[in-house]
Design an enzyme around this catalytic site. Sequence first.
Site, short mmCIF file in Angstrom:
data_model
loop_
_atom_site.label_atom_id
_atom_site.label_comp_id
_atom_site.label_asym_id
_atom_site.label_seq_id
_atom_site.Cartn_x
_atom_site.Cartn_y
_atom_site.Cartn_z
N ASP A 133 -2.28 2.19 -4.59
CA ASP A 133 -3.55 2.55 -3.97
C ASP A 133 -4.64 1.78 -4.69
OD1 ASP A 133 -3.83 3.86 -6.40
OD2 ASP A 133 -3.50 5.86 -5.55
N HIS B 294 0.82 -1.22 0.00
CA HIS B 294 0.00 0.00 0.00
C HIS B 294 0.86 1.27 0.00
CE1 HIS B 294 -3.79 1.83 -0.07
NE2 HIS B 294 -4.43 1.06 0.80
#
Length: 406
Positions: free
Chosen positions: A382, A378
């Site tokens: 995204d 992450h």
Amino acid sequence: RGTETQVITAGAGAVGTMQSASTQLGLRLLGTNQWALACCLAHQGVAALNGQRLFAAAAPEHTANHRLGPAARLLMAQEGLSPSDIPKITGPKSIITVWDVKEAIAAGVKPSGKPPPAAHVAATPPPKPAQPAAAHAPAAPQSSPAAAATAAAGPAPPHPVLPASAAAAKAVVAVASTASYIDLPVSQIRKVIAQRLLESKTTIPGLYLAVDVEMDNLLSLRKTLADQGIKLSVNDFVLKAIAMALHEVPAANALWDSKKQEAVLAQSVDISVAVATDRGLITPIVRSAHTKSVSQISKDVKDLVTKAKANKLKPEEFQGGSFTVSNLGMFGVQQFSAIINPPQGAILAVGGTQQLVRLEGGRPKAHSIMTATVSADHRMYDGQLGSQVLQAFKRHLQTPINLLME
């Protein structure tokens, strides 16, 4: 009046008087208040002289409670002991505990050969009959009807507790004694795998996205190619499709630089392929997969898998890579989430194809569906970036004829 000792005792709810050798003492010597106090004390098992406490009645004796805990029962069966062999019992309500059995064993207690009792009773024995008073002593007051009924009823009937079978206990011990295990030495490659996967799960924030891909066109194309003598696996098309998707979305083809704490774009699309070997999991690499045909990818993968299982891979053939694919569809797995292979930014987990019914034009129709799940870092990915990669992958895989021409 003399110095005679006056004693009032309690027994089965009755109060009696004892006479000294010289003088008989009547109840008249006690006043009304002293008589009431004496009755209360006698009811609670206390003897009194002119309202003063002399001694307490003896505590009732309790028979041993031979109820056993499971650990105590098993240990006694191993040693051949019975409840009557245990000299000291410390459990609540006289229950024999495993510590009582251990202390008995340590003290050298030997089996008596007596079987455990079929029923165990924990009750207070009936009170002993009162000593008959002297012929010239006054009669004792009559006991109350309730007390007489209680005394006549005697102790409560025993509640039988069946002991465990000694043979069954010995069988359990035999099974436990024969249980064994084998220590497997950890190879160097498994140590490295464990270290990298632990690092991945504890330091990388994961993002997980899944997509369903219709595989009807691909399965039909594979059948047509097989009829022509060309054998290509589903995994070969999967590798080509994800390579093209990463080439179209270069931001997803990235590595994480732990020193700079930033993402670094990879120069080429190098796909690592997870291969299971006897020594552990290894990921040989198909270099520049986006520039190779499906047939060339198939050939490269077969060569790399053969080398990996024979432990003949060169370091440059399994070190590096910008993206990993793990396919468990051939093992019957429908969907799973793989662990990221750092410093790579993501890994694609491919499940097996299954038949699902979907509506087309208001009519149900069966489709072959494959679920692919991407596990992404992450810090680099995204939701939008991950979705772009998966949609490009899905588009290429659902139009497999285009992959053959690229």
